[in-house]
Scaffold this active site. Structure first.
Site, PDB file in Angstrom:
ATOM      1  N   CYS A 181       8.943  23.510  -9.537  1.00 53.40           N
ATOM      2  CA  CYS A 181       9.559  22.500 -10.394  1.00 53.40           C
ATOM      3  C   CYS A 181      11.006  22.221  -9.952  1.00 53.40           C
ATOM      4  O   CYS A 181      11.224  21.592  -8.940  1.00 53.40           O
ATOM      5  CB  CYS A 181       9.463  22.925 -11.854  1.00 53.40           C
ATOM      6  SG  CYS A 181       9.475  21.528 -12.999  1.00 53.40           S
ATOM      7  N   HIS A 184       3.732  24.154 -12.923  1.00 53.96           N
ATOM      8  CA  HIS A 184       3.969  25.576 -13.201  1.00 53.96           C
ATOM      9  C   HIS A 184       2.676  26.371 -13.035  1.00 53.96           C
ATOM     10  O   HIS A 184       1.811  26.349 -13.917  1.00 53.96           O
ATOM     11  CB  HIS A 184       4.514  25.763 -14.622  1.00 53.96           C
ATOM     12  CG  HIS A 184       5.920  25.291 -14.785  1.00 53.96           C
ATOM     13  ND1 HIS A 184       7.000  26.093 -14.520  1.00 53.96           N
ATOM     14  CD2 HIS A 184       6.418  24.081 -15.154  1.00 53.96           C
ATOM     15  CE1 HIS A 184       8.120  25.410 -14.734  1.00 53.96           C
ATOM     16  NE2 HIS A 184       7.789  24.186 -15.108  1.00 53.96           N
ATOM     17  N   GLU A 202       2.320  29.535 -13.202  1.00 54.54           N
ATOM     18  CA  GLU A 202       2.369  30.793 -13.954  1.00 54.54           C
ATOM     19  C   GLU A 202       1.786  30.688 -15.347  1.00 54.54           C
ATOM     20  O   GLU A 202       1.460  31.704 -15.962  1.00 54.54           O
ATOM     21  CB  GLU A 202       3.811  31.321 -14.020  1.00 54.54           C
ATOM     22  CG  GLU A 202       4.778  30.483 -14.821  1.00 54.54           C
ATOM     23  CD  GLU A 202       5.415  29.336 -14.059  1.00 54.54           C
ATOM     24  OE1 GLU A 202       6.425  28.798 -14.548  1.00 54.54           O
ATOM     25  OE2 GLU A 202       4.894  28.962 -12.986  1.00 54.54           O
TER      26      GLU A 202
END
Length: 512
Positions: A79, A170, A172
């Site tokens: 990002c 993202h 994660e």
């Protein structure tokens, strides 16, 4: 040294989550502020640049020295990290007309070691206000989405001595369904990590390090009955045996029978431990105090006084062991500095200086769930390793308002019924934390033919991963009915039970 992935933090709310996902691959990683780049020695296998609430177009945008990173180790920009790399290596970043937030699907995925086993249309989670309009000249596109052209890109082969990968989403978060695969591709395949960091290997290496560090010195440790201090104690015990001296202080604010039960467990584990009943000191010190911050400070002060007095009875102590864990360490070196104080931390400070002792923190590199796994590796009984978190000030902050011995006794009995029923109905291990709060609210009730005017108990139960955020647990109504009835019928002084359905944030897990 342990192979390590370095995460440079630009202040993203997801930074700790990146670390957790990497550690799930059995690879050790460390989070450091973006402007604290260490020497990139051989044990550092790769670098992740995190997201950020900032924009790279801001005048006060956080700046990292890319020259110190590029060509040194494989890099993954996430990002903000991706946008920063694009902006500073010759690409173009523009402010988007609208913030792209939510689920998206990858398209036009190019085959690469990084995108291996990522299917066309794979769902990812976007959270950014800027858009990468052009990638740098020496980079190539790996994927887009239906709404943006640039979702993933990499440096062209041979452009740098170490590859640079960038993604605008993202990986994660759980909403990125193949995020773990993507991280595996980067961490294991591209960075070449072996994935050998396991609870057993942590115990082995930590015990060896402690033996080298402590030698034949004596170490003091205050046990709370909780997971962190217990695991820290067992690691120290395995390393130095009887040279570890443990105190377990009863502040009169523990759960029913906890002091005796936990002390017996510790003795059964072979620890060199002394139980100290200081309940009168604490309860007398808290008499007439209602303010939660004052309660915490009084408990902290008396704990230090008791600990100091007891430690003076021992000779030759050189070290103080503490159960500090990784979130505490990260907070102290956060990008934004220590957070605004919501409430005083329950860990008691000031002891090392007062006692003139050196600090040893065997768990300072672990998250809470990792501490539990290490606990199981050390064969600590499940009833301790699996215990719910319990606040350092104990029941003092679960009795709203003034604390009296009568109120402590009422709360201990009500809480005992609640926790035992959670265990009896096979719910205890399915939730993160549960506890009972005694409210300074009296209400009218009827018991037989008598009118009562008694106190209210609130039941709290939450689901969480690390306590930073929490959702109230959807306990069965039938279960709550059983607990309510049992408390009201057996604890004289409580005639009403309520259930707390607040999330964190905006509420906190504890009421004070």
């Amino acid at each position: 040294m342990q192979e390590t992935i370095l995460i440079l933090d630009f202040g993203s709310q997801y930074t700790q989550l990146i670390a957790r996902r990497i550690r799930e691959l059995n690879v050790y990683c460390e989070i450091l502020p973006y402007n604290k780049i260490p020497q990139l020695t051989d044990h550092i296998k790769g670098i992740v640049l995190s997201g950020s609430p900032f924009s790279v177009k801001d005048e006060n945008a956080l700046q990292v020295n890319l020259e110190a990173l590029v060509n040194k180790k494989p890099i993954l920009g996430v990002c903000y990290g991706a946008q920063y790399i694009a902006e500073h290596l010759g690409g173009k970043v523009m402010r988007s007309n609208k913030r792209e937030y939510g689920k998206a699907n990858l398209s036009k995925i190019k085959k690469d070691e990084f995108t291996k086993n990522i299917a066309e249309g794979s769902q990812v989670w976007m959270s950014h206000g800027d858009t990468i309009a052009e990638i740098p000249e020496n980079f190539e596109l790996l994927a887009g989405t239906e709404s943006i052209d640039v979702a993933a890109f990499r440096s062209k082969s041979g452009a740098y001595s170490q590859p640079v990968y960038c993604i605008q989403f993202h990986p994660e978060v759980t909403h990125s369904l193949d995020g773990k695969t993507l991280l595996h591709n980067f961490i294991i395949d591209i960075c070449g990590c072996k994935g050998s960091w396991t609870p057993d290997s942590f115990v082995e290496s930590t015990v060896k390090e402690l033996q080298e560090k402590i030698g034949t010195d004596k170490v003091l440790l205050g046990l709370s009955g909780g997971v962190d201090s217990t695991v820290a104690a067992m690691l120290m015990h395995r390393a130095i045996g009887k040279n570890l001296y443990c105190f377990f202080i009863d502040n009169g604010l523990l759960r029913k029978n906890e002091f005796e039960d936990v002390l017996d467990s510790y003795k059964g584990m072979g620890l060199n431990i002394k139980g100290i009943d200081a309940s009168d000191l604490f309860l007398n010190g808290l008499s007439g105090v209602s303010d939660p911050e004052k309660k915490r400070k009084i408990i902290g002060r008396i704990f230090i006084e008791v600990f100091e007095a007891e430690s003076k009875k021992l000779e030759g102590i050189r070290w103080l062991a503490q159960g500090t864990i990784y979130p505490d360490v990260i907070e102290s070196v956060s990008v934004h500095g220590p957070s605004v104080t919501i409430k005083s931390h329950h860990n008691v400070g000031g002891l090392p200086d007062k006692l003139n002792l050196k600090i040893v923190e065997p768990l300072r590199s672990l998250f809470k769930d990792e501490v539990r796994r290490v606990g199981y590796s050390l064969d600590i009984p499940k009833e301790i390793v699996g215990r719910h978190p319990f606040p350092g000030p104990g029941l003092a902050i679960r009795i709203l308002g003034e604390i009296t011995r009568e109120k402590v006794s009422l709360l201990q009995e009500a809480d005992y019924i609640y926790i035992n029923n959670l265990k009896k109905h096979d719910l205890y291990d399915k939730v993160w934390q549960a506890g009972t709060i005694l409210l300074p609210v009296q209400s009218v009730g009827v018991m037989g033919d008598e009118r009562t005017y008694e106190l209210t108990a609130a039941l709290r139960c939450v689901d969480s991963v690390d306590g930073m955020t929490a959702e109230w647990s959807r306990l069965p109504h039938e279960f709550l009915a059983v607990v309510s009835s049992e408390i009201i019928n057996n604890v004289k002084g409580i005639n009403r039970v309520v259930y707390d359905i607040s999330t964190k944030p905006p509420a906190t897990i504890e009421w004070e």
